[in-house]
Design an enzyme around this catalytic site. Structure first.
Site: not given
Length: 622
Positions: A21-22, A24-27, A29, A43, A138
């Site tokens: 899916l994509g 991000g900042g943590m890892g 997905v 995730k 957020d």
């Protein structure tokens, strides 16, 4: 959704991966399916974060807290493994776009009726999040998914785990690791102050203004991030295009002073019936239907043959099977979003949606479903919860909150017996003191104790009383320690990460010569606050923190009782060599008994009050 690459795993924790899916900042997905066929989002934490012990600790605490958030308006946490070499978490998935995509790409600014309905759903989501002891921090359009039944909020609570990792790295941030998005941050976040539930109210106002107008209320970062942050902290929002009740509600949410913002209860009354019936424009509903059909067409990749989904077969590519369940670092980077966890769809600059007309698309990642959303997962494994504060069943390796009522009742009984013993002791020791004083007048205080009238009877009464005290005090110490330990364990379940000292340390501190003067009090303060848990239980947001007057008075009397008891316990009056020594011992004993009675009475009230609070937390009535 993009196909799995050769470096991606084919399954994680029993979930079959369908695609990416994509990132991000943590890892990264992944879209995945469970063994029973449920579609979920998995995730996976980045390797550099997984190697930080502080991040792992915070990540585990936030996962525990996130499990308590109701599934109606948020993405539920289904399963997680925070101890794996590469930690991961599986959440519910919803077939719906983000609010940013609806406004930016598909439709444009939403009509006032849809925005009011959006506000109603978001208020309910924030109420569930705050009741679980979390602050989202957020809330922005890319963290809000749009469904036929209403909005869904994602990425709650996990922000603090990444924030801890950022701080442990000396304040340096990597791409996508910033906590919060400048276009949708509260003044408290901008100033670096403590973030409270009221901060989410401010972010809610910014989101509603964006949904209604297609622009951020404080402008974009085109003139620089610092200029945007200054406008958030010091200038009034641009609410042009809003009118009536919607204008007033958004303006109230965007008040600079957190104490003057409306509470969620007030906002719920304003938007109580707004989400009834169809709440989205027809074009958005049609797009939701098309995406649901696409999701149904997704097929499981064959891990044995290395086959890929049908959508990828046309390209003539083949994904290699992976032998490990632990994913390595991604070989290619997907553009990282601004935020704290998982993919999102910000424009270039990573500070949220653009200020230009939202129906002129900006370059975006190819698939408009970027974030996992909530699904049909039922809290408590399908059993309806008793209320918003009800802790869910524990996950693997987690404790369940257990009522301390039986232990509390036993402690109350023995505390009552200690009161009876002290009252009788004051009567007996007063008689002994009077007898010694009468004899002392003639003996000058130095005579033999055996010459005192009734010495044998008085000694027998004192010995009997001491034996009775031993039978009361020893079980009381054991039961009190067990009750205190149970209350401490429950408090950690109610409010993960907010109770000082481990449960074993908290219980053992009662028996340490110095530690018992302050550690049990600190733990008791935290347990009392966690058992009173509301969105303001830690002294944040509107409303007072839970009062601890009962705890404070009992602790003061406990210390007096402790010091008096230590002074009076070095010997018995009948073992003294003269009348003066016996009188001194009796004076200390009488003082200790005099202080012990009110201390025991307050202890009974404290035990029953705290036990009742925890019972209400467990049943969801607080």
């Amino acid at each position: 959704m993009e196909r799995l690459s050769a470096g991606d795993p084919r399954s994680i924790g029993g979930f079959r991966l369908l695609g990416t899916l994509g990132e991000g900042g943590m890892g990264r997905v992944y879209l995945a399916r469970s063994k029973r066929g449920r579609t979920v989002a998995v995730k996976v934490v980045k390797g550099e974060l997984a190697r930080q012990p502080d991040f792992r600790r915070r990540f585990a605490q936030e996962i525990t807290a996130a499990r308590r958030v109701g599934e109606a308006w948020t993405a539920p946490v289904l399963e997680a493994d925070t101890e794996a070499e590469t930690p991961w978490v599986a959440t519910g998935y919803i077939a719906g776009p983000s609010l940013a995509q609806v406004v930016d790409e598909q439709y444009g600014p939403l009509p006032a009726k849809s925005v009011s309905a959006l506000a109603s759903g978001l208020v309910r989501a924030l109420r569930d999040i705050h009741n679980a002891g979390l602050v989202h921090r957020d809330l922005k359009p890319s963290n809000i998914l749009i469904t036929i039944d209403g909005p869904r909020v994602i990425d709650f609570g996990i922000a603090r785990a990444l924030d801890s990792a950022v701080q442990s790295a000396g304040g340096l941030t990597s791409t996508g690791a910033l906590v919060g998005s400048p276009g949708f941050m509260s003044p408290e976040q901008v100033r670096g102050q403590q973030v409270t539930p009221a901060s989410d109210i401010f972010c809610l106002g910014a989101v509603l203004a964006y949904a209604a107008t297609g622009r951020m209320p404080f402008g974009t970062a085109d003139s620089g991030v610092h200029a945007l942050l200054f406008r958030i902290a010091s200038e009034e929002p641009d609410l042009t295009g809003l009118s009536g009740e919607l204008h007033d509600m958004v303006a109230a949410c965007l008040t600079k002073d957190a104490a003057h913002r409306p509470s969620l209860e007030e906002l719920a009354k304003r938007t109580e019936d707004e989400l009834a019936g169809a709440w989205l424009p027809g074009e958005v509903l049609a797009q939701l239907g098309r995406h649901a059909v696409q999701l149904l067409d997704s097929e499981d990749p064959d891990t044995e043959t290395g086959a890929i989904p049908v959508a990828d077969a046309a390209a003539g590519t083949t994904a290699a099977p992976a032998s490990s369940h632990t994913p390595p670092a991604p070989s290619s980077a997907v553009p990282a979003p601004q935020g704290v966890y998982g993919p999102s769809t910000p424009p270039p600059g990573a500070y949220g949606p653009p200020a230009s007309a939202p129906y002129h698309p900006q370059p975006q990642p190819p698939h408009w479903q970027q974030q996992p959303g909530p699904g049909a997962f039922q809290q408590n494994n399908g059993v309806p919860a008793a209320g918003p504060g009800t802790p869910p069943p524990p996950g693997p390796g987690q404790r369940r909150a257990v009522s301390p009522r039986k232990l509390g009742n036993a402690v109350t009984v023995f505390l009552g017996l200690s009161v009876v013993s002290d009252v009788i002791g004051m009567f007996v020791n007063s008689m002994v003191s009077a007898a010694l004083e009468d004899d002392g007048r003639f003996e000058g205080g130095s005579g033999s104790l055996e010459g005192v009238d009734g010495f044998v009877a008085l000694k027998s009464a004192s010995v009997t009383l001491e034996v009775f005290d031993a039978f009361v005090v020893i079980p009381l110490i054991v039961l009190w320690t067990m009750w205190f330990w149970r209350a401490r364990v429950n408090a950690e379940i109610f409010a993960p990460g907010r109770v000082r000292y481990a449960a074993g340390t908290a219980a053992a501190a009662w028996f340490l010569p110095v530690a018992n003067l302050f550690i049990p009090k600190q733990v008791l303060n935290d347990v009392w606050a966690a058992s009173n848990q509301t969105p303001q239980w830690y002294g944040q947001g509107p409303g007072p923190a839970p009062r601890r007057a009962l705890v404070q008075w009992w602790w003061l009397l406990w210390l007096c009782c402790l010091f008096a008891g230590v002074a009076a316990s070095y010997d018995s009056w009948y073992n003294m060599g003269d009348l003066d020594g016996a009188q001194n011992i009796l004076g200390l004993v009488l003082l200790a008994e005099f202080v012990s009675v009110p201390a025991a009475v307050l202890a009974i009230i404290l035990v029953n009050r705290l036990t009742a609070l925890q019972d209400r937390r467990i049943s969801g009535r607080l």
